[in-house]
Design a protein around this motif. Structure first.
Motif, PDB file in Angstrom:
ATOM      1  N   GLU A 193      -4.084 -14.387  12.376  1.00  0.00           N
ATOM      2  CA  GLU A 193      -3.425 -13.382  13.205  1.00  0.00           C
ATOM      3  C   GLU A 193      -4.326 -12.160  13.363  1.00  0.00           C
ATOM      4  O   GLU A 193      -4.407 -11.557  14.443  1.00  0.00           O
ATOM      5  N   GLN A 194      -4.998 -11.773  12.290  1.00  0.00           N
ATOM      6  CA  GLN A 194      -5.922 -10.651  12.340  1.00  0.00           C
ATOM      7  C   GLN A 194      -7.027 -10.914  13.353  1.00  0.00           C
ATOM      8  O   GLN A 194      -7.397 -10.035  14.141  1.00  0.00           O
ATOM      9  N   ILE A 195      -7.569 -12.118  13.355  1.00  0.00           N
ATOM     10  CA  ILE A 195      -8.660 -12.471  14.263  1.00  0.00           C
ATOM     11  C   ILE A 195      -8.199 -12.398  15.714  1.00  0.00           C
ATOM     12  O   ILE A 195      -8.885 -11.844  16.581  1.00  0.00           O
ATOM     13  N   ALA A 196      -7.027 -12.959  15.989  1.00  0.00           N
ATOM     14  CA  ALA A 196      -6.533 -13.035  17.360  1.00  0.00           C
ATOM     15  C   ALA A 196      -5.911 -11.732  17.848  1.00  0.00           C
ATOM     16  O   ALA A 196      -5.622 -11.590  19.040  1.00  0.00           O
ATOM     17  N   GLY A 197      -5.688 -10.787  16.934  1.00  0.00           N
ATOM     18  CA  GLY A 197      -5.061  -9.532  17.319  1.00  0.00           C
ATOM     19  C   GLY A 197      -3.558  -9.615  17.449  1.00  0.00           C
ATOM     20  O   GLY A 197      -2.921  -8.715  17.996  1.00  0.00           O
ATOM     21  N   SER A 198      -2.963 -10.674  16.919  1.00  0.00           N
ATOM     22  CA  SER A 198      -1.512 -10.865  17.021  1.00  0.00           C
ATOM     23  C   SER A 198      -0.775 -10.377  15.778  1.00  0.00           C
ATOM     24  O   SER A 198       0.451 -10.425  15.717  1.00  0.00           O
TER      25      SER A 198
ATOM     26  N   THR B 109      -1.537  -8.312  11.516  1.00  0.00           N
ATOM     27  CA  THR B 109      -2.458  -7.679  10.578  1.00  0.00           C
ATOM     28  C   THR B 109      -2.349  -8.353   9.215  1.00  0.00           C
ATOM     29  O   THR B 109      -1.281  -8.840   8.840  1.00  0.00           O
ATOM     30  N   ALA B 110      -3.453  -8.373   8.481  1.00  0.00           N
ATOM     31  CA  ALA B 110      -3.479  -9.105   7.211  1.00  0.00           C
ATOM     32  C   ALA B 110      -3.773  -8.214   6.019  1.00  0.00           C
ATOM     33  O   ALA B 110      -3.897  -8.715   4.898  1.00  0.00           O
ATOM     34  N   ALA B 111      -3.872  -6.904   6.218  1.00  0.00           N
ATOM     35  CA  ALA B 111      -4.239  -6.009   5.118  1.00  0.00           C
ATOM     36  C   ALA B 111      -3.151  -4.976   4.880  1.00  0.00           C
ATOM     37  O   ALA B 111      -2.515  -4.492   5.819  1.00  0.00           O
ATOM     38  N   ARG B 112      -2.953  -4.655   3.619  1.00  0.00           N
ATOM     39  CA  ARG B 112      -2.082  -3.552   3.233  1.00  0.00           C
ATOM     40  C   ARG B 112      -2.683  -2.894   1.999  1.00  0.00           C
ATOM     41  O   ARG B 112      -3.338  -3.570   1.191  1.00  0.00           O
ATOM     42  N   PRO B 113      -2.511  -1.589   1.806  1.00  0.00           N
ATOM     43  CA  PRO B 113      -3.151  -0.899   0.678  1.00  0.00           C
ATOM     44  C   PRO B 113      -2.692  -1.466  -0.663  1.00  0.00           C
ATOM     45  O   PRO B 113      -1.499  -1.705  -0.877  1.00  0.00           O
ATOM     46  N   LEU B 114      -3.640  -1.661  -1.569  1.00  0.00           N
ATOM     47  CA  LEU B 114      -3.283  -2.121  -2.911  1.00  0.00           C
ATOM     48  C   LEU B 114      -2.428  -1.099  -3.640  1.00  0.00           C
ATOM     49  O   LEU B 114      -1.640  -1.451  -4.520  1.00  0.00           O
ATOM     50  N   ALA B 115      -2.554   0.167  -3.263  1.00  0.00           N
ATOM     51  CA  ALA B 115      -1.730   1.201  -3.883  1.00  0.00           C
ATOM     52  C   ALA B 115      -0.249   0.936  -3.657  1.00  0.00           C
ATOM     53  O   ALA B 115       0.594   1.345  -4.460  1.00  0.00           O
ATOM     54  N   GLU B 116       0.068   0.250  -2.559  1.00  0.00           N
ATOM     55  CA  GLU B 116       1.463  -0.095  -2.267  1.00  0.00           C
ATOM     56  C   GLU B 116       1.880  -1.392  -2.943  1.00  0.00           C
ATOM     57  O   GLU B 116       3.074  -1.706  -2.983  1.00  0.00           O
ATOM     58  N   MET B 117       0.912  -2.158  -3.437  1.00  0.00           N
ATOM     59  CA  MET B 117       1.201  -3.478  -4.002  1.00  0.00           C
ATOM     60  C   MET B 117       1.248  -3.463  -5.520  1.00  0.00           C
ATOM     61  O   MET B 117       1.970  -4.268  -6.124  1.00  0.00           O
ATOM     62  N   LEU B 118       0.482  -2.588  -6.161  1.00  0.00           N
ATOM     63  CA  LEU B 118       0.405  -2.573  -7.615  1.00  0.00           C
ATOM     64  C   LEU B 118       1.446  -1.626  -8.212  1.00  0.00           C
ATOM     65  O   LEU B 118       1.661  -0.527  -7.700  1.00  0.00           O
TER      66      LEU B 118
END
Length: 359
Positions: A45-50, A52-61
């Motif tokens: 999805e990130q490649i095609a622009g459809s 996003t595949a990233a989110r801050p680790l600060a929000e995950m840990l």
């Protein structure tokens, strides 16, 4: 007690967060090359622009977990050496470095954030009529080809692989081919052996033009375990015992794609339970209890086929496909739910899985 988790993918992030809840008195440090959590199942999805595949680790840990944005040069005797030269001491470590691609020169590997971003930038620069070639007929290659064909109908998209969707049932394979055909994805049953600028030479001797070539084959792992002196298999995966502890150093757990666990495939469906088991085992050991062997059974394979289509292949616990599969919007809904569940499990440290088949 100091615990270092190397890698913040599905397995590493889940292990750190689960351990934070089960052993709150431990000091946990996560070491990762970037300060983002990457949803690898969304990289197409990130490649095609459809999407996003990233989110801050600060929000995950979870609160209280330290994050070191660095790479690990070596795992030593109770010490981890970072690429900056600094050392981190550990009582236990969790190796969760995932997998990497080993592409032919001239192809962009799309299983990493860096590769996906490079591919997205290159795709944005392609004019109408440009040719995109995806190498690899597994789920990643199929998802990428379908996503690109739907998002950029002005381009020509092809998929090159000897086998397409080989892990699925015969009926599911036929459905994948019909869907790719409907999306005007050309399937070339061959193997690319050389890339010379914008020309692909196939094993058969045929040559194909390609303005952008994407590599969707992921069978290699980082060499950290091997160069650290841990026992590895022929593919470089860390050899582990039944509890996922290194056969060389019992202070080191290996989970996810970088662990040599018989019968397991590379997938977040594998990584998350292994990360959870490593955390559970460490918590048991801290309490003075004996570790338990790891057991995992699969429930199916799922992929997207564009934004509104998908396929869910039912399997037995040994990951052998049944004839039954779901397709269309309902399978796309299942795939989206699986993606959300995987990310949420990593963030909360909570997940469930089936026990493995009796052997």
């Amino acid at each position: 007690m100091d615990i270092v988790v190397i890698g913040a993918g599905y397995a590493g992030t889940l292990a750190a967060n689960r351990l934070r809840k089960k052993a709150p008195d431990t000091h946990i440090t996560v070491v990762n090359p970037r300060d983002d959590f990457i949803e690898r199942v969304r990289l197409h999805e990130q490649i095609a622009g459809s999407g996003t595949a990233a989110r801050p680790l600060a929000e995950m840990l979870a609160d209280g977990i330290a994050l070191e944005t660095a790479s690990v040069d070596k795992i030593g005797d109770g010490t981890i050496t970072l690429d900056c030269g600094r050392n981190l001491d550990f009582d236990y470590a969790v190796l969760a470095t995932g997998s990497i691609a080993d592409p032919l020169p001239g192809a962009i590997p799309i299983g990493t954030w860096e590769g996906a971003e490079q591919a997205r930038t290159a795709l944005d620069g392609l004019a109408a009529g440009g040719i995109v070639t995806v190498i690899g007929g597994g789920l990643t290659g199929i998802e990428t080809a379908a996503e690109l064909a739907e998002a950029r109908p002005d381009l020509r998209v092809r998929l090159v692989s000897d086998i397409v969707a080989g892990s699925l049932s015969a009926g599911a394979q036929q459905h994948v081919r019909r869907t790719l055909d409907r999306l005007t994805v050309d399937i070339v049953a061959d193997q690319v052996v050389e890339i010379n600028r914008k020309t692909l030479r196939l094993r058969s001797g045929t040559e194909l033009d390609s303005d952008l070539t994407l590599w969707a084959i992921f069978s290699a792992v980082p060499d950290l375990a091997a160069r650290s002196g841990l026992a590895v298999d022929v593919d470089g995966r860390a050899l582990v015992d039944a509890t996922l502890r290194s056969t060389t150093d019992p202070r080191v757990f290996a989970v996810g794609d970088c662990a040599a666990v018989p019968g397991m495939r590379m997938a977040c469906a594998t990584a998350a339970p292994q990360g959870a088991h490593a955390a559970d085992t460490l918590a048991r050991m801290i309490r003075g209890q004996e570790p338990r062997p790891f057991s995992l059974g699969y429930a199916g394979q799922v992929m997207s086929l564009g934004r509104h289509g998908g396929l869910y292949q039912t399997t037995n616990r040994a990951d052998v496909p049944y004839r039954l599969f779901l397709s269309g919007p309902i399978a796309a809904f299942v795939k989206e739910r699986v993606c959300r569940f995987a990310a949420n499990a990593s963030r909360t440290g909570s997940t469930v899985w089936l026990r493995g088949p009796k052997r």
